[in-house]
Design a protein around this motif. Structure first.
Motif, short mmCIF file in Angstrom:
data_model
loop_
_atom_site.label_atom_id
_atom_site.label_comp_id
_atom_site.label_asym_id
_atom_site.label_seq_id
_atom_site.Cartn_x
_atom_site.Cartn_y
_atom_site.Cartn_z
N MET A 121 17.60 29.96 -22.44
CA MET A 121 17.08 31.32 -22.29
C MET A 121 16.83 31.70 -20.84
O MET A 121 16.31 32.75 -20.55
CB MET A 121 15.78 31.47 -23.08
CG MET A 121 15.98 31.55 -24.58
SD MET A 121 14.47 32.11 -25.43
CE MET A 121 13.44 30.67 -25.21
N ALA A 122 17.17 30.82 -19.91
CA ALA A 122 17.04 31.10 -18.48
C ALA A 122 15.60 31.36 -18.08
O ALA A 122 15.32 32.22 -17.25
CB ALA A 122 17.93 32.27 -18.08
N LEU A 123 14.65 30.64 -18.70
CA LEU A 123 13.27 30.75 -18.29
C LEU A 123 12.96 29.67 -17.27
O LEU A 123 13.60 28.61 -17.26
CB LEU A 123 12.33 30.59 -19.50
CG LEU A 123 12.53 31.58 -20.64
CD1 LEU A 123 11.57 31.25 -21.78
CD2 LEU A 123 12.28 33.00 -20.16
N LYS A 124 11.97 29.92 -16.43
CA LYS A 124 11.62 28.91 -15.44
C LYS A 124 10.14 28.95 -15.14
O LYS A 124 9.50 30.00 -15.20
CB LYS A 124 12.41 29.12 -14.15
CG LYS A 124 12.15 30.46 -13.48
CD LYS A 124 13.00 30.63 -12.24
CE LYS A 124 12.75 31.98 -11.59
NZ LYS A 124 13.56 32.16 -10.38
N ARG A 125 9.57 27.82 -14.83
CA ARG A 125 8.15 27.74 -14.51
C ARG A 125 7.98 28.03 -13.02
O ARG A 125 8.66 27.48 -12.17
CB ARG A 125 7.64 26.33 -14.82
CG ARG A 125 6.17 26.11 -14.47
CD ARG A 125 5.25 26.91 -15.38
NE ARG A 125 3.86 26.68 -15.04
CZ ARG A 125 3.10 25.72 -15.57
NH1 ARG A 125 3.63 24.89 -16.46
NH2 ARG A 125 1.84 25.60 -15.24
N THR A 126 7.09 28.95 -12.68
CA THR A 126 6.83 29.26 -11.28
C THR A 126 5.63 28.46 -10.79
O THR A 126 4.87 27.93 -11.57
CB THR A 126 6.55 30.75 -11.08
OG1 THR A 126 5.29 31.06 -11.67
CG2 THR A 126 7.64 31.61 -11.72
N SER A 127 5.48 28.40 -9.48
CA SER A 127 4.39 27.63 -8.88
C SER A 127 3.19 28.49 -8.52
O SER A 127 2.24 28.01 -7.92
CB SER A 127 4.89 26.91 -7.62
OG SER A 127 5.37 27.85 -6.68
N LEU A 128 3.23 29.79 -8.87
CA LEU A 128 2.12 30.66 -8.54
C LEU A 128 0.88 30.24 -9.33
O LEU A 128 0.98 29.83 -10.48
CB LEU A 128 2.47 32.12 -8.87
CG LEU A 128 3.60 32.73 -8.03
CD1 LEU A 128 3.91 34.13 -8.54
CD2 LEU A 128 3.20 32.78 -6.56
N PRO A 129 -0.31 30.36 -8.73
CA PRO A 129 -1.55 29.95 -9.40
C PRO A 129 -1.99 30.98 -10.43
O PRO A 129 -2.91 31.76 -10.21
CB PRO A 129 -2.55 29.85 -8.23
CG PRO A 129 -2.05 30.85 -7.25
CD PRO A 129 -0.55 30.79 -7.35
N ARG A 130 -1.34 30.98 -11.59
CA ARG A 130 -1.66 31.92 -12.64
C ARG A 130 -2.05 31.17 -13.90
O ARG A 130 -1.79 29.97 -14.04
CB ARG A 130 -0.44 32.82 -12.93
CG ARG A 130 -0.03 33.70 -11.77
CD ARG A 130 1.21 34.49 -12.10
NE ARG A 130 2.38 33.62 -12.18
CZ ARG A 130 3.62 34.05 -12.49
NH1 ARG A 130 3.81 35.32 -12.77
NH2 ARG A 130 4.63 33.22 -12.52
N THR A 131 -2.67 31.87 -14.84
CA THR A 131 -2.98 31.25 -16.11
C THR A 131 -1.68 30.97 -16.86
O THR A 131 -0.63 31.57 -16.57
CB THR A 131 -3.86 32.17 -16.97
OG1 THR A 131 -3.10 33.35 -17.30
CG2 THR A 131 -5.13 32.56 -16.22
N ALA A 132 -1.77 30.09 -17.84
CA ALA A 132 -0.58 29.75 -18.62
C ALA A 132 -0.03 30.99 -19.33
O ALA A 132 1.20 31.19 -19.38
CB ALA A 132 -0.92 28.66 -19.63
N GLU A 133 -0.90 31.83 -19.84
CA GLU A 133 -0.44 33.04 -20.52
C GLU A 133 0.24 33.99 -19.53
O GLU A 133 1.26 34.61 -19.86
CB GLU A 133 -1.60 33.75 -21.20
CG GLU A 133 -1.17 34.98 -21.97
CD GLU A 133 -2.34 35.69 -22.65
OE1 GLU A 133 -2.20 36.89 -22.93
OE2 GLU A 133 -3.36 35.04 -22.90
N ALA A 134 -0.30 34.10 -18.32
CA ALA A 134 0.30 34.97 -17.32
C ALA A 134 1.69 34.47 -16.92
O ALA A 134 2.61 35.27 -16.71
CB ALA A 134 -0.60 35.07 -16.09
N VAL A 135 1.83 33.16 -16.81
CA VAL A 135 3.15 32.58 -16.50
C VAL A 135 4.14 32.91 -17.60
O VAL A 135 5.27 33.36 -17.35
CB VAL A 135 3.05 31.05 -16.31
CG1 VAL A 135 4.44 30.42 -16.24
CG2 VAL A 135 2.26 30.72 -15.04
#
Length: 230
Positions: free
Chosen positions: A1-15
């Motif tokens: 699905m072309a999703l990726k985890r970013t390194s920004l300091p966000r909540t899991a839901e925001a990511v």
């Protein structure tokens, strides 16, 4: 699905919300695609709970649709729903554009011109994600100057409801080698920014209204309807 985890300091839901939204807007998750919560969570390195909450948010915005026993899918528009969205856009976006035009600065006009140039380069390279980003950048360089936060929020939501189908339209045109409409959009954008450069805001707003009408027709063609239903 072309999703990726970013390194920004966000909540899991925001990511989860940001990555799902971006994948849908880019067209990586096309209209009608089922989003499996477990698979999406694994791709993002998250638990299922934040993904589920993100999908609920997107469902509230109309970007995804929840069907019992089937789960969430990227919303598929119909000619009738396109008419409904564009009718509201005519009311809200025209107001936002007029508000923003009165507050437009030279640097905003320069940003619009830069977006046209970027869209032209991306169109020539058949880079669909870049075309979509530049198209959005063009319009929101203006809309961002609207000082009514609620108005801008609703306009943005309407834009995002259409983005998966806009991406699909660009991709189909690229595959078919059909550049006519893409070139026409560039011509329309160029005329709008030229009007602002000339200090002719009223002319620019008229051109924006015509551009929106043409966009409505584009979506009807994409959905197989030759004429608007409303």
């Amino acid at each position: 699905m072309a999703l990726k985890r970013t390194s920004l300091p966000r909540t899991a839901e925001a990511v989860a919300l940001a990555e799902l939204r971006d994948a849908i807007v880019r067209g990586d998750l096309a209209p009608g695609t089922q989003i499996r919560q477990t698979a999406a969570a694994q791709e993002l390195g998250l638990s299922v709970i934040p993904v589920r909450e993100a999908l609920k948010t997107l469902a509230g915005e109309g970007i995804v649709t929840y069907v019992p026993q089937r789960g969430y899918t990227v919303t598929e528009l119909t000619p009738r729903s396109v008419d409904g969205i564009f009718r509201i856009r005519e009311l809200l976006e025209s107001e936002a554009e007029a508000n923003a035009a009165a507050r437009l600065r030279p640097e905003d006009i320069a940003a619009m011109r830069a977006a046209v140039d970027a869209q032209r380069a991306a169109t020539a390279a058949a880079d669909v994600p870049a075309v979509i980003a530049a198209n959005r950048g063009f319009h929101f360089a203006l809309l961002a100057r609207c000082d009514n936060d609620w108005l801008l929020r609703f306009v943005t939501q309407l834009w995002e409801a259409l983005e998966p189908h806009r991406a699909l339209s660009y991709r189909r045109a690229a595959v078919a080698g059909d550049s006519a409409r893409a070139e026409a959009i560039l011509t329309e954008h160029d005329g709008i920014v030229t009007a602002f450069e000339d200090g002719a805001a009223a002319r620019a707003l008229r051109l924006l209204a015509g551009h929106r009408t043409q966009g409505r027709a584009d979506f009807h063609r994409l959905l197989g309807a030759t004429e608007p239903t409303g």
